[in-house]
Design an enzyme around this catalytic site. Structure first.
Site, PDB file in Angstrom:
ATOM      1  N   CYS A  27       0.831  -1.201   0.000  1.00 26.67           N
ATOM      2  CA  CYS A  27       0.000   0.000   0.000  1.00 26.67           C
ATOM      3  C   CYS A  27       0.873   1.261   0.000  1.00 26.67           C
ATOM      4  O   CYS A  27       1.469   1.572  -1.019  1.00 26.67           O
ATOM      5  CB  CYS A  27      -0.998  -0.023   1.161  1.00 26.67           C
ATOM      6  N   HIS A  34      -3.617  -5.174   0.470  1.00 25.89           N
ATOM      7  CA  HIS A  34      -3.147  -5.524   1.810  1.00 25.89           C
ATOM      8  C   HIS A  34      -3.167  -7.037   2.028  1.00 25.89           C
ATOM      9  O   HIS A  34      -4.043  -7.568   2.713  1.00 25.89           O
ATOM     10  CB  HIS A  34      -3.998  -4.827   2.869  1.00 25.89           C
ATOM     11  N   GLU A  84      -1.431  -8.780   3.991  1.00 23.24           N
ATOM     12  CA  GLU A  84      -1.254  -9.164   5.403  1.00 23.24           C
ATOM     13  C   GLU A  84      -2.580  -9.462   6.089  1.00 23.24           C
ATOM     14  O   GLU A  84      -2.616 -10.208   7.082  1.00 23.24           O
ATOM     15  CB  GLU A  84      -0.483  -8.084   6.164  1.00 23.24           C
TER      16      GLU A  84
END
Length: 255
Positions: free
Chosen positions: A114, A218, A220
């Protein structure tokens, strides 16, 4: 744990910066980044927004650039376009640019997420779109979703020859998205390797480098539900482990 190797590399991780209600700045990170690195077999090392973090990074084996606030447009050669900046921090801007410079000098594996992909663009004299709703047309994908972070809301298509496809084993994936800025132009030594359905840049890679890539979404937040997201971190941590082994080998030869 995805990486069963007994060698666990240290992964330096950049931190967000915000002003506390008491007027004192705070450095922080969402725990999903730590979880993703741990799941991939790495050991997270938090890098505060101070210049000395570049010295800490020299003892690490990889650099993870995380999401967060906006970059000051002066750093990529633009004037304020009148958009509402979010979470701008001069300390974070300058620390991350220093971390990237240090990582390049060491040939450390680098993974930007990001804001992280934007940091990599800015560091190489690329430029950003200051505000997607007002500065990018047409924008048909949902780049700032209201759904939970673990849900996906738009598609990304990747170049067949890219490292991203080699890692994830597919040319098109669904992703989550939480940003109002994005990469507009990439540095000369980087290649665009992923796009949203509206043409917005979603991924780039530095080809003449051991491991350096950035994504706009994202992963994660998706490692527990989507194998391809975890695989991004596994590949990154594996590159860091190889760097660690080479560093240990070089040290042993010198003894």
């Amino acid at each position: 744990m995805a990486n069963s190797s007994s060698i666990r590399p240290f992964i330096g991780i950049s931190l967000s910066r915000e002003m506390g209600k008491d007027g004192v700045p705070r450095d922080f990170i969402r725990s999903t980044y730590l979880h993703a690195i741990q799941q991939a077999g790495g050991i997270p090392v938090l890098l505060a927004n101070i210049a000395e973090s570049a010295e800490v990074l020299k003892s690490c084996h990889g650099l993870l650039l995380t999401g967060g606030g906006d970059f000051d447009p002066i750093l990529y050669g633009q004037e304020d376009a009148g958009t509402k900046w979010e979470g701008v921090s001069a300390d974070r801007d300058h620390t991350e640019l220093l971390l990237i410079q240090t990582a390049y000098a060491l040939n450390l594996p680098i993974f930007g997420i990001c804001r992280g992909i934007q940091a990599l663009a800015v560091s190489g004299k690329g430029a950003l779109i200051q505000d997607i709703p007002s500065g990018y047309h047409p924008s048909t994908a949902r780049h700032s979703q209201n759904e939970p972070r673990f849900e996906v809301t738009h598609r990304v298509k990747m170049e067949q020859s890219s490292r991203l496809v080699a890692i994830m084993g597919t040319q098109e994936i669904s992703v989550n998205s939480f940003h109002h800025q994005a990469v507009m132009t990439v540095p000369n030594d980087w290649t665009i390797t992923a796009y949203a359905e509206d043409g917005l840049i979603e991924g780039m890679e530095r080809r003449e480098y051991p491991f350096a890539l950035g994504v706009q979404w994202h992963p994660e937040d998706l490692v527990d539900s989507r194998p391809e997201a975890l695989q991004l971190f596994v590949s990154f941590v594996e590159a860091a482990r190889q760097y660690q082994e080479e560093k240990i080998g070089s040290w042993q030869k010198e003894q």
